[in-house]
Design a protein around this motif. Structure first.
Motif, PDB file in Angstrom:
ATOM      1  N   TYR A 229     -36.649 -22.294  74.576  1.00  0.00           N
ATOM      2  CA  TYR A 229     -35.270 -21.924  75.031  1.00  0.00           C
ATOM      3  C   TYR A 229     -34.170 -21.832  73.797  1.00  0.00           C
ATOM      4  O   TYR A 229     -33.213 -21.028  73.936  1.00  0.00           O
ATOM      5  CB  TYR A 229     -34.532 -22.956  76.093  1.00  0.00           C
ATOM      6  CG  TYR A 229     -34.620 -24.200  76.024  1.00  0.00           C
ATOM      7  CD1 TYR A 229     -33.985 -24.837  75.065  1.00  0.00           C
ATOM      8  CD2 TYR A 229     -35.603 -24.878  76.650  1.00  0.00           C
ATOM      9  CE1 TYR A 229     -34.105 -26.208  74.888  1.00  0.00           C
ATOM     10  CE2 TYR A 229     -35.950 -26.251  76.372  1.00  0.00           C
ATOM     11  CZ  TYR A 229     -34.815 -27.025  75.383  1.00  0.00           C
ATOM     12  OH  TYR A 229     -35.045 -28.402  75.245  1.00  0.00           O
ATOM     13  N   ASP A 230     -34.550 -22.361  72.810  1.00  0.00           N
ATOM     14  CA  ASP A 230     -33.590 -22.082  71.583  1.00  0.00           C
ATOM     15  C   ASP A 230     -33.710 -20.948  70.939  1.00  0.00           C
ATOM     16  O   ASP A 230     -32.899 -20.399  70.236  1.00  0.00           O
ATOM     17  CB  ASP A 230     -34.303 -23.207  70.458  1.00  0.00           C
ATOM     18  CG  ASP A 230     -33.915 -24.737  70.633  1.00  0.00           C
ATOM     19  OD1 ASP A 230     -32.977 -24.906  71.664  1.00  0.00           O
ATOM     20  OD2 ASP A 230     -34.962 -25.549  70.545  1.00  0.00           O
ATOM     21  N   VAL A 231     -35.152 -20.291  70.907  1.00  0.00           N
ATOM     22  CA  VAL A 231     -35.347 -18.952  70.676  1.00  0.00           C
ATOM     23  C   VAL A 231     -34.493 -17.861  71.507  1.00  0.00           C
ATOM     24  O   VAL A 231     -33.771 -17.056  70.919  1.00  0.00           O
ATOM     25  CB  VAL A 231     -36.909 -18.554  70.614  1.00  0.00           C
ATOM     26  CG1 VAL A 231     -37.006 -17.034  70.039  1.00  0.00           C
ATOM     27  CG2 VAL A 231     -37.616 -19.481  69.866  1.00  0.00           C
ATOM     28  N   GLY A 232     -34.212 -18.108  72.866  1.00  0.00           N
ATOM     29  CA  GLY A 232     -33.498 -17.251  73.958  1.00  0.00           C
ATOM     30  C   GLY A 232     -32.204 -17.158  73.365  1.00  0.00           C
ATOM     31  O   GLY A 232     -31.602 -16.216  73.280  1.00  0.00           O
ATOM     32  N   GLN A 233     -31.865 -18.565  73.279  1.00  0.00           N
ATOM     33  CA  GLN A 233     -30.183 -18.635  72.893  1.00  0.00           C
ATOM     34  C   GLN A 233     -29.873 -18.158  71.496  1.00  0.00           C
ATOM     35  O   GLN A 233     -28.884 -17.445  71.419  1.00  0.00           O
ATOM     36  CB  GLN A 233     -30.113 -20.074  72.662  1.00  0.00           C
ATOM     37  CG  GLN A 233     -28.445 -20.732  72.648  1.00  0.00           C
ATOM     38  CD  GLN A 233     -28.416 -21.916  72.759  1.00  0.00           C
ATOM     39  OE1 GLN A 233     -28.994 -22.881  71.741  1.00  0.00           O
ATOM     40  NE2 GLN A 233     -27.410 -22.466  73.552  1.00  0.00           N
ATOM     41  N   MET A 234     -30.730 -18.145  70.561  1.00  0.00           N
ATOM     42  CA  MET A 234     -30.345 -17.516  69.415  1.00  0.00           C
ATOM     43  C   MET A 234     -30.544 -15.882  69.465  1.00  0.00           C
ATOM     44  O   MET A 234     -29.843 -15.263  68.853  1.00  0.00           O
ATOM     45  CB  MET A 234     -31.527 -17.926  68.237  1.00  0.00           C
ATOM     46  CG  MET A 234     -31.020 -17.139  66.820  1.00  0.00           C
ATOM     47  SD  MET A 234     -29.474 -17.103  66.128  1.00  0.00           S
ATOM     48  CE  MET A 234     -29.704 -18.994  65.451  1.00  0.00           C
ATOM     49  N   ASN A 235     -31.306 -15.558  70.380  1.00  0.00           N
ATOM     50  CA  ASN A 235     -31.401 -14.119  70.638  1.00  0.00           C
ATOM     51  C   ASN A 235     -30.306 -13.620  71.074  1.00  0.00           C
ATOM     52  O   ASN A 235     -29.659 -12.410  70.939  1.00  0.00           O
ATOM     53  CB  ASN A 235     -32.652 -13.652  71.345  1.00  0.00           C
ATOM     54  CG  ASN A 235     -32.942 -12.096  71.404  1.00  0.00           C
ATOM     55  OD1 ASN A 235     -33.023 -11.674  70.354  1.00  0.00           O
ATOM     56  ND2 ASN A 235     -33.176 -11.814  72.552  1.00  0.00           N
TER      57      ASN A 235
ATOM     58  N   LEU B 271     -27.280 -16.085  60.836  1.00  0.00           N
ATOM     59  CA  LEU B 271     -26.937 -17.246  61.917  1.00  0.00           C
ATOM     60  C   LEU B 271     -27.793 -18.585  61.835  1.00  0.00           C
ATOM     61  O   LEU B 271     -29.225 -18.052  61.790  1.00  0.00           O
ATOM     62  CB  LEU B 271     -26.836 -16.781  63.353  1.00  0.00           C
ATOM     63  CG  LEU B 271     -25.493 -16.008  63.612  1.00  0.00           C
ATOM     64  CD1 LEU B 271     -25.229 -14.880  62.895  1.00  0.00           C
ATOM     65  CD2 LEU B 271     -25.431 -15.540  65.369  1.00  0.00           C
ATOM     66  N   ILE B 272     -27.362 -19.798  61.710  1.00  0.00           N
ATOM     67  CA  ILE B 272     -28.419 -20.666  61.659  1.00  0.00           C
ATOM     68  C   ILE B 272     -27.969 -21.933  62.863  1.00  0.00           C
ATOM     69  O   ILE B 272     -26.992 -22.281  62.735  1.00  0.00           O
ATOM     70  CB  ILE B 272     -28.417 -21.127  60.101  1.00  0.00           C
ATOM     71  CG1 ILE B 272     -28.708 -20.267  59.210  1.00  0.00           C
ATOM     72  CG2 ILE B 272     -29.384 -22.616  60.256  1.00  0.00           C
ATOM     73  CD1 ILE B 272     -28.785 -20.782  57.691  1.00  0.00           C
ATOM     74  N   ASP B 273     -29.090 -22.206  63.429  1.00  0.00           N
ATOM     75  CA  ASP B 273     -28.948 -23.487  64.368  1.00  0.00           C
ATOM     76  C   ASP B 273     -30.009 -24.366  64.066  1.00  0.00           C
ATOM     77  O   ASP B 273     -31.342 -24.130  63.854  1.00  0.00           O
ATOM     78  CB  ASP B 273     -29.395 -22.839  66.082  1.00  0.00           C
ATOM     79  CG  ASP B 273     -28.346 -22.909  66.880  1.00  0.00           C
ATOM     80  OD1 ASP B 273     -27.055 -23.313  66.341  1.00  0.00           O
ATOM     81  OD2 ASP B 273     -28.365 -22.473  67.980  1.00  0.00           O
TER      82      ASP B 273
END
Length: 345
Positions: free
Chosen positions: A270-276, A259-261
């Motif tokens: 919060y980008d890290v938390g969302q990807m998790n 998965l790539i954001d």
């Protein structure tokens, strides 16, 4: 005129199909034969150039160059060989042939898969580590000369090497990239110069995504071997809310989703938390029983190393944060960092 019966039509069709099969079989044979002839000619050409380079270097080392030709050895050779054998022996060609031997002093290290055009690019590398790496990558991934040029220009070896320890750097220089674990597909930075976005140009995250999809083949080559594109803006229904991840791939070597954001600016905690959260969803709702855990990559133009260190602590998923660049990195800076790594400083 007598009409063909049903049986006659069947016979005619069978004959037609048989003839098509005959043409196909002969065509396949010719294609394979020509491929083998080309391979044999290429191998002979590469070996011949290596031998010519060896003769030139040994002649110089014996002191004959100083005695008879001195600094004008290649000039005179070019003139005499061209007069006797025609084109293909310019001074620049002889310079490359000589350099080829110096960079590949053992003929056993030459690959039958690589053309002379591949080698003329590879010998531009500055170190034996780079030379070994690009030679192996061409073998492993069947790079065209064009792709080899792009990867060398984007300093692929340096970018991968700086994410490894000294032992791993020496290993990839001998074997190329071996995709065996999630870390093997990660680069920092990823270079997306092929998207054609200028460094000072204003753009949105959606613009980058659009250009990635439009240049998907090159994008996949930047990421490495074994990737298949699944979709963009992949929808995930979690409770009453719907989320979307920018790009989803499947890697057949690692047997897992990737998965790539994409983030236009700096990557936030919060980008890290969302990807998790996305990775947890995929593990529960999307992955098959025999799939390995998914990999998440947050790609942004900038990242605060300390902030990312705290944001990533305690996360058990395969989650990585990397930078992307829309222009080529500076060789001098990467070379300096690589030298520090290898010297242990």
């Amino acid at each position: 005129m007598k009409k063909k019966t049903g049986k006659g039509i069947e016979i005619a069709q069978a004959q037609s199909n048989g003839y098509k099969n005959l043409v196909t079989q002969i065509g396949s044979l010719l294609v394979e034969s020509r491929k083998q002839v080309f391979q044999a000619v290429n191998t002979t050409l590469v070996n011949t150039y290596w031998q010519i380079g060896r003769h030139i270097v040994e002649y110089e080392q014996d002191g004959n160059a100083k005695a008879q030709y001195g600094a004008e050895l290649l000039d005179n050779l070019a003139k005499d060989l061209t007069a006797q054998f025609g084109k293909g022996f310019s001074r620049s060609n002889l310079f490359q042939v000589r350099l080829f031997y110096l960079k590949f002093p053992k003929i056993q290290t030459l690959s039958g898969k690589l053309s002379w055009s591949h080698y003329t690019e590879i010998i531009k590398a500055n170190s034996n580590l780079e030379i070994g790496f690009y030679t192996k990558q061409c073998e492993n991934e069947n790079w065209s000369v064009r792709e080899l040029k792009r990867q060398m220009k984007s300093l692929l070896f340096h970018r991968i090497a700086l994410s490894k320890d000294k032992k791993s750097v020496l290993e990839i220089s001998k074997q190329g990239i071996q995709t065996q674990k999630p870390e093997d597909i990660i680069k920092d930075p990823y270079v997306l110069e092929f998207l054609g976005v200028n460094e000072d140009q204003k753009y949105l995250e959606g613009d980058i995504e659009e250009k990635v999809v439009a240049n998907l083949q090159t994008f996949l080559l930047e990421f490495g071997k074994g990737f298949a594109f699944i979709g963009r803006q992949y929808k995930m229904q979690i409770g009453a809310r719907q989320f979307k991840v920018d790009l989803v791939f499947y890697n057949y070597n690692l047997k897992c989703f990737v998965l790539i954001d994409l983030k236009r600016g700096e990557i936030e905690h919060y980008d890290v938390g969302q990807m998790n959260m996305y990775l947890n969803f995929f593990k529960k709702e999307v992955c098959a029983q025999d799939d390995n855990p998914p990999i998440g990559i947050v790609l942004g133009a900038y990242k605060d190393q300390l902030l990312m260190e705290y944001a990533m602590q305690g996360i058990e998923n395969n989650l990585f944060v990397s930078k992307y660049q829309l222009y080529l990195p500076k060789r001098e800076e990467l070379q300096s960092e690589l030298e520090k790594l290898l010297s242990g400083k």
